[in-house]
Design an enzyme around this catalytic site. Structure first.
Site, PDB file in Angstrom:
ATOM      1  N   ASP A 130       0.264  -2.248   7.236  1.00 57.07           N
ATOM      2  CA  ASP A 130       0.988  -2.617   6.026  1.00 57.07           C
ATOM      3  C   ASP A 130       2.131  -1.620   5.832  1.00 57.07           C
ATOM      4  OD1 ASP A 130       1.467  -3.646   3.336  1.00 57.07           O
ATOM      5  OD2 ASP A 130       0.369  -1.898   2.608  1.00 57.07           O
ATOM      6  N   LEU A 131       3.064  -1.932   4.931  1.00 54.89           N
ATOM      7  CA  LEU A 131       4.170  -1.008   4.648  1.00 54.89           C
ATOM      8  C   LEU A 131       3.953  -0.230   3.352  1.00 54.89           C
ATOM      9  CD1 LEU A 131       7.438  -2.928   5.670  1.00 54.89           C
ATOM     10  CD2 LEU A 131       6.328  -1.032   6.843  1.00 54.89           C
ATOM     11  N   ASP A 132       4.191  -0.863   2.204  1.00 51.55           N
ATOM     12  CA  ASP A 132       4.142  -0.155   0.919  1.00 51.55           C
ATOM     13  C   ASP A 132       2.752   0.405   0.646  1.00 51.55           C
ATOM     14  OD1 ASP A 132       6.897  -0.690  -0.452  1.00 51.55           O
ATOM     15  OD2 ASP A 132       6.291  -2.601   0.428  1.00 51.55           O
ATOM     16  N   THR A 172       3.244  -7.248   6.132  1.00 52.66           N
ATOM     17  CA  THR A 172       3.691  -6.842   4.807  1.00 52.66           C
ATOM     18  C   THR A 172       3.919  -8.035   3.887  1.00 52.66           C
ATOM     19  OG1 THR A 172       5.499  -5.684   3.636  1.00 52.66           O
ATOM     20  CG2 THR A 172       6.089  -6.854   5.643  1.00 52.66           C
ATOM     21  N   GLY A 173       3.960  -7.761   2.598  1.00 58.34           N
ATOM     22  CA  GLY A 173       4.339  -8.782   1.634  1.00 58.34           C
ATOM     23  C   GLY A 173       5.839  -8.906   1.501  1.00 58.34           C
ATOM     24  N   LYS A 181      -2.358 -12.389   5.800  1.00 58.69           N
ATOM     25  CA  LYS A 181      -2.135 -11.406   6.859  1.00 58.69           C
ATOM     26  C   LYS A 181      -3.184 -11.522   7.960  1.00 58.69           C
ATOM     27  CE  LYS A 181       0.198  -7.885   4.024  1.00 58.69           C
ATOM     28  NZ  LYS A 181       0.266  -6.447   3.687  1.00 58.69           N
ATOM     29  N   ASP A 230      -3.742  -0.823   2.107  1.00 60.31           N
ATOM     30  CA  ASP A 230      -4.148  -0.146   0.876  1.00 60.31           C
ATOM     31  C   ASP A 230      -4.450  -1.088  -0.280  1.00 60.31           C
ATOM     32  OD1 ASP A 230      -1.317  -0.817   0.556  1.00 60.31           O
ATOM     33  OD2 ASP A 230      -1.437   0.388  -1.268  1.00 60.31           O
ATOM     34  N   ASN A 246      -3.887  -7.672  -0.796  1.00 62.98           N
ATOM     35  CA  ASN A 246      -3.260  -8.601   0.150  1.00 62.98           C
ATOM     36  C   ASN A 246      -3.441  -8.146   1.597  1.00 62.98           C
ATOM     37  OD1 ASN A 246      -1.482  -6.436  -0.144  1.00 62.98           O
ATOM     38  ND2 ASN A 246       0.349  -7.690   0.075  1.00 62.98           N
TER      39      ASN A 246
END
Length: 289
Positions: free
Chosen positions: A8-10, A42-43, A213, A236, A239
């Protein structure tokens, strides 16, 4: 044998300033050099996801918009799962009734109804997450959000959703009220045509049920003849759960909710302490024994 890493990113690969640390970038390069594939899940939209990667010289395949679109390393669209427009209209109606601010992610760009509302939402998010943030940092963060996502503004979502050439991939709605968020969730409880997750405590993310995802990652792995038991996923938030639970090695960030950590095999350091790099290094130690 681990063959694929999905991150994931954020709140995961990115630190609180929205950057990929050199430690995280170097760990990814190290994994790639050992023949392990790496994909971002990612979202975010593709452009907003790719920008922080490019800043550290990483070109990776990207699962964007929670699994609605998958891109290869050379930006070819590998998978595309838009929402039903009738579902989008219902989401719009309920969000407007609940006075929720929302954004619509489409094949024609990202749409929002009001720049002022949008800025206020981001300011509220930043203040909630970082109460000691300076006014200057606050405005930089807000301006960066506009730049990253290239938001367009409209006062006519009815017209937008009647466009037959429109593909909607995600609707992101915000409320600072837990009661409102739960009330909206409840209204879609029996609707099999929409999947609701969240990437933060004040938002809901609406996608097609096949735009998750975990599903997108499983299909990507299958296309590379990789079994999910040979995949490590890092995340984290809620999602991320679909990929964290499907991967052979699910790794929760140290800053993840306890409920996320309980469903994962491992917990790494927080995102501001290069938790992705730590998880990759730990995994490589096991692989190289």
């Amino acid at each position: 044998m681990l063959k694929l890493i999905a991150t994931d990113l954020d709140g995961t690969l990115l630190n609180e300033r929205g950057n990929v640390s050199e430690e995280n970038a170097e760990a990814i390069r190290k994994a790639l050099s050992q023949g392990i594939q790496v994909i971002v899940a990612t979202g975010r939209s593709y452009d907003a996801a790719n920008q922080p990667l490019q800043e550290v010289g990483l070109t990776l395949p990207i699962i964007s918009l929670n699994g609605a679109k998958t891109y290869s390393q050379d930006q070819t669209v590998l998978r595309d799962k838009p929402m039903q427009l009738s579902v989008c209209k219902r989401i719009q109606s309920i969000c407007e009734k609940e006075d929720m601010y929302f954004e619509v992610f489409t094949n024609k760009g990202i749409y929002s109804i009001s720049r002022d509302d949008f800025k206020q939402v981001i300011i509220d998010i930043m203040i909630t997450a970082h109460p000691n943030i300076s006014r200057e940092e606050l405005h930089v963060a807000v301006d960066q959000r506009f730049q990253d996502e290239k938001v367009q503004f409209t006062n006519d979502f009815d017209h937008l959703f009647n466009d037959l050439d429109l593909s909607v991939y995600k609707i992101l709605a915000f409320s600072l009220s837990d009661e409102v968020l739960q009330r909206v969730r409840n209204q879609f409880e029996e609707d099999s045509n929409v999947k609701i997750t969240s990437s933060g405590s004040i938002n809901l993310e609406f996608n097609d049920p096949q735009a998750q995802k975990g599903i997108a990652l499983s299909l990507f792995a299958k296309s590379m003849s990789i079994d999910m038991k040979d995949v490590m996923a890092l995340g984290d938030n809620y999602n991320d759960l679909s990929m964290l639970t499907l991967a052979g090695r699910g790794v929760a960030m140290g800053n993840a909710d306890e409920a996320i950590k309980k469903q994962c095999d491992f917990t790494t350091k927080v995102n501001n302490e290069h938790g992705v790099a730590h998880a990759i290094e730990e995994m490589l130690k096991e692989v190289n024994v």
